[in-house]
Design a protein around this motif. Structure first.
Motif, PDB file in Angstrom:
ATOM      1  N   GLN A  37      16.512   9.641 -12.484  1.00 13.51           N
ATOM      2  CA  GLN A  37      17.843   9.585 -11.881  1.00 13.51           C
ATOM      3  C   GLN A  37      17.805   8.806 -10.569  1.00 13.51           C
ATOM      4  N   THR A  38      16.769   9.010  -9.784  1.00 16.23           N
ATOM      5  CA  THR A  38      16.629   8.292  -8.524  1.00 16.23           C
ATOM      6  C   THR A  38      16.469   6.799  -8.779  1.00 16.23           C
ATOM      7  N   ALA A  39      15.669   6.445  -9.766  1.00 11.31           N
ATOM      8  CA  ALA A  39      15.481   5.033 -10.103  1.00 11.31           C
ATOM      9  C   ALA A  39      16.805   4.396 -10.520  1.00 11.31           C
ATOM     10  N   ARG A  40      17.588   5.106 -11.315  1.00  9.13           N
ATOM     11  CA  ARG A  40      18.898   4.579 -11.720  1.00  9.13           C
ATOM     12  C   ARG A  40      19.786   4.328 -10.503  1.00  9.13           C
ATOM     13  N   ALA A  41      19.816   5.281  -9.591  1.00 10.98           N
ATOM     14  CA  ALA A  41      20.640   5.123  -8.382  1.00 10.98           C
ATOM     15  C   ALA A  41      20.154   3.955  -7.538  1.00 10.98           C
ATOM     16  N   LEU A  42      18.843   3.800  -7.421  1.00 17.35           N
ATOM     17  CA  LEU A  42      18.297   2.702  -6.622  1.00 17.35           C
ATOM     18  C   LEU A  42      18.603   1.339  -7.242  1.00 17.35           C
ATOM     19  N   ILE A  43      18.583   1.258  -8.561  1.00 15.48           N
ATOM     20  CA  ILE A  43      18.943  -0.004  -9.224  1.00 15.48           C
ATOM     21  C   ILE A  43      20.414  -0.334  -8.958  1.00 15.48           C
ATOM     22  N   PRO A  58       0.804  -1.224   0.000  1.00 16.86           N
ATOM     23  CA  PRO A  58       0.000   0.000   0.000  1.00 16.86           C
ATOM     24  C   PRO A  58       0.841   1.281   0.000  1.00 16.86           C
ATOM     25  N   SER A  59       2.113   1.178   0.344  1.00 15.74           N
ATOM     26  CA  SER A  59       2.996   2.340   0.334  1.00 15.74           C
ATOM     27  C   SER A  59       3.953   2.232  -0.843  1.00 15.74           C
ATOM     28  N   PRO A  60       3.794   3.081  -1.856  1.00 17.85           N
ATOM     29  CA  PRO A  60       4.692   3.007  -3.016  1.00 17.85           C
ATOM     30  C   PRO A  60       6.170   3.154  -2.636  1.00 17.85           C
ATOM     31  N   TRP A  61       6.462   4.040  -1.676  1.00 14.70           N
ATOM     32  CA  TRP A  61       7.854   4.240  -1.279  1.00 14.70           C
ATOM     33  C   TRP A  61       8.403   3.024  -0.536  1.00 14.70           C
ATOM     34  N   HIS A  62       7.632   2.474   0.384  1.00 13.32           N
ATOM     35  CA  HIS A  62       8.064   1.268   1.095  1.00 13.32           C
ATOM     36  C   HIS A  62       8.300   0.134   0.105  1.00 13.32           C
ATOM     37  N   ALA A  63       7.446   0.023  -0.887  1.00 10.37           N
ATOM     38  CA  ALA A  63       7.579  -1.051  -1.874  1.00 10.37           C
ATOM     39  C   ALA A  63       8.895  -0.958  -2.627  1.00 10.37           C
ATOM     40  N   VAL A  64       9.259   0.237  -3.066  1.00 17.26           N
ATOM     41  CA  VAL A  64      10.503   0.365  -3.829  1.00 17.26           C
ATOM     42  C   VAL A  64      11.713   0.182  -2.912  1.00 17.26           C
ATOM     43  N   ALA A 101      16.111  -6.145 -19.234  1.00 12.47           N
ATOM     44  CA  ALA A 101      15.750  -6.320 -17.828  1.00 12.47           C
ATOM     45  C   ALA A 101      15.993  -5.029 -17.052  1.00 12.47           C
ATOM     46  N   TYR A 102      17.116  -4.377 -17.307  1.00 14.33           N
ATOM     47  CA  TYR A 102      17.421  -3.098 -16.651  1.00 14.33           C
ATOM     48  C   TYR A 102      16.361  -2.053 -17.001  1.00 14.33           C
ATOM     49  N   ASN A 103      16.039  -1.935 -18.278  1.00 16.71           N
ATOM     50  CA  ASN A 103      15.051  -0.943 -18.705  1.00 16.71           C
ATOM     51  C   ASN A 103      13.675  -1.221 -18.114  1.00 16.71           C
ATOM     52  N   GLY A 104      13.316  -2.490 -17.998  1.00 13.68           N
ATOM     53  CA  GLY A 104      12.036  -2.836 -17.385  1.00 13.68           C
ATOM     54  C   GLY A 104      11.996  -2.452 -15.913  1.00 13.68           C
ATOM     55  N   THR A 105      13.079  -2.724 -15.204  1.00 12.14           N
ATOM     56  CA  THR A 105      13.147  -2.354 -13.789  1.00 12.14           C
ATOM     57  C   THR A 105      13.156  -0.837 -13.639  1.00 12.14           C
ATOM     58  N   LEU A 106      13.865  -0.158 -14.514  1.00 12.54           N
ATOM     59  CA  LEU A 106      13.889   1.308 -14.497  1.00 12.54           C
ATOM     60  C   LEU A 106      12.476   1.867 -14.663  1.00 12.54           C
ATOM     61  N   GLU A 107      11.734   1.359 -15.623  1.00 13.93           N
ATOM     62  CA  GLU A 107      10.356   1.814 -15.837  1.00 13.93           C
ATOM     63  C   GLU A 107       9.487   1.566 -14.609  1.00 13.93           C
ATOM     64  N   PHE A 156      10.449   1.258 -11.460  1.00 14.16           N
ATOM     65  CA  PHE A 156      10.854   2.132 -10.372  1.00 14.16           C
ATOM     66  C   PHE A 156      10.423   3.570 -10.624  1.00 14.16           C
ATOM     67  N   VAL A 157      10.538   4.045 -11.850  1.00 18.14           N
ATOM     68  CA  VAL A 157      10.105   5.417 -12.164  1.00 18.14           C
ATOM     69  C   VAL A 157       8.607   5.547 -11.899  1.00 18.14           C
ATOM     70  N   ARG A 158       7.844   4.577 -12.334  1.00 13.74           N
ATOM     71  CA  ARG A 158       6.392   4.601 -12.087  1.00 13.74           C
ATOM     72  C   ARG A 158       6.109   4.589 -10.587  1.00 13.74           C
ATOM     73  N   GLN A 159       6.810   3.741  -9.857  1.00 10.88           N
ATOM     74  CA  GLN A 159       6.605   3.625  -8.419  1.00 10.88           C
ATOM     75  C   GLN A 159       6.981   4.922  -7.707  1.00 10.88           C
ATOM     76  N   LEU A 160       8.065   5.545  -8.130  1.00 15.01           N
ATOM     77  CA  LEU A 160       8.466   6.814  -7.525  1.00 15.01           C
ATOM     78  C   LEU A 160       7.440   7.908  -7.810  1.00 15.01           C
ATOM     79  N   GLY A 161       6.834   7.871  -8.986  1.00 14.33           N
ATOM     80  CA  GLY A 161       5.751   8.812  -9.283  1.00 14.33           C
ATOM     81  C   GLY A 161       4.569   8.618  -8.350  1.00 14.33           C
ATOM     82  N   LEU A 162       4.237   7.372  -8.085  1.00 12.47           N
ATOM     83  CA  LEU A 162       3.149   7.080  -7.146  1.00 12.47           C
ATOM     84  C   LEU A 162       3.511   7.533  -5.735  1.00 12.47           C
ATOM     85  N   ALA A 163       4.772   7.324  -5.355  1.00 11.08           N
ATOM     86  CA  ALA A 163       5.223   7.759  -4.026  1.00 11.08           C
ATOM     87  C   ALA A 163       5.172   9.273  -3.907  1.00 11.08           C
ATOM     88  N   GLU A 164       5.495   9.958  -4.978  1.00  8.75           N
ATOM     89  CA  GLU A 164       5.416  11.424  -4.978  1.00  8.75           C
ATOM     90  C   GLU A 164       3.963  11.873  -4.842  1.00  8.75           C
TER      91      GLU A 164
END
Length: 186
Positions: A144-150, A67-73, A115-121, A123-131
């Motif tokens: 950029q945040t998604a790249r760093a997290l990967i 239920p928490s986008p940030w916790h999930a990522v 696989a990297y691009n899929g994970t990037l997408e 994470f970017v979507r998830q970070l948008g939800l967290a925002e």
């Protein structure tokens, strides 16, 4: 049959796994193996495609279920709380394969990039939800945040596979969680 072959490739790596190893592991004769998959490389690519699809679906499901986008990522990055399919002691089959083969195998390199691009997408979507949920600062750059997290996630995997011990791995994960929470969370 694919499960047994995957286990052998995963345990020994592509180069160290012979066709005889595969026939021994699967109980299928050489001709049947070639008839079904063409050759060792084609079988390996099929296994890697299946593995990547399962990992991607598992990650997407885990992200969506929290239920928490940030916790999930954050959980996905540290392989905690079901954030991703369990990471076995031998590490991620895709990461292992990319490290061993991508410089010499264009198909494996392309799959690793996919696989990297899929994970990037994801994470970017998830970070948008967290925002949107007000869980992270609105002014972060999601890509950029998604790249760093990967990159951090792959570091956690390396530590896991390196054999540093569970206690030290947990300390590293705690440090990562503190760092990313301070950097991004509200």
């Amino acid at each position: 049959m694919l499960t047994a072959a995957r286990s052998r490739f995963w345990r020994d790596g592509y180069a160290a796994t012979s066709v005889q190893d595969l026939t021994d592991a699967t109980g299928v004769g050489t001709q049947s193996l070639y008839g079904a998959f063409g050759n060792k490389h084609d079988l390996f690519v099929r296994i890697l495609e299946d593995y990547c699809a399962r990992q991607s679906a598992g990650l997407e499901g885990a992200l969506a279920a929290d239920p928490s986008p940030w916790h999930a990522v954050a959980s996905a990055v540290t392989f905690e709380d079901g954030g991703r399919l369990e990471l076995p002691p031998q590490g991620c089959l895709m990461a292992n394969s990319a490290a061993a083969l991508s410089s010499q195998d264009e198909q494996v390199r392309a799959m690793a990039c996919q696989a990297y691009n899929g994970t990037l997408e994801l994470f970017v979507r998830q970070l948008g939800l967290a925002e949107e949920a007000g869980e992270i600062d609105a002014d972060i750059d999601a890509e950029q945040t998604a790249r760093a997290l990967i990159a951090v996630m792959q570091g956690i995997e390396f530590l896991h596979k390196s054999g540093i011990g569970d206690d030290e791995l947990q300390r590293a994960k705690s440090a990562v969680l503190q760092m990313i929470d301070r950097a991004f969370a509200r």
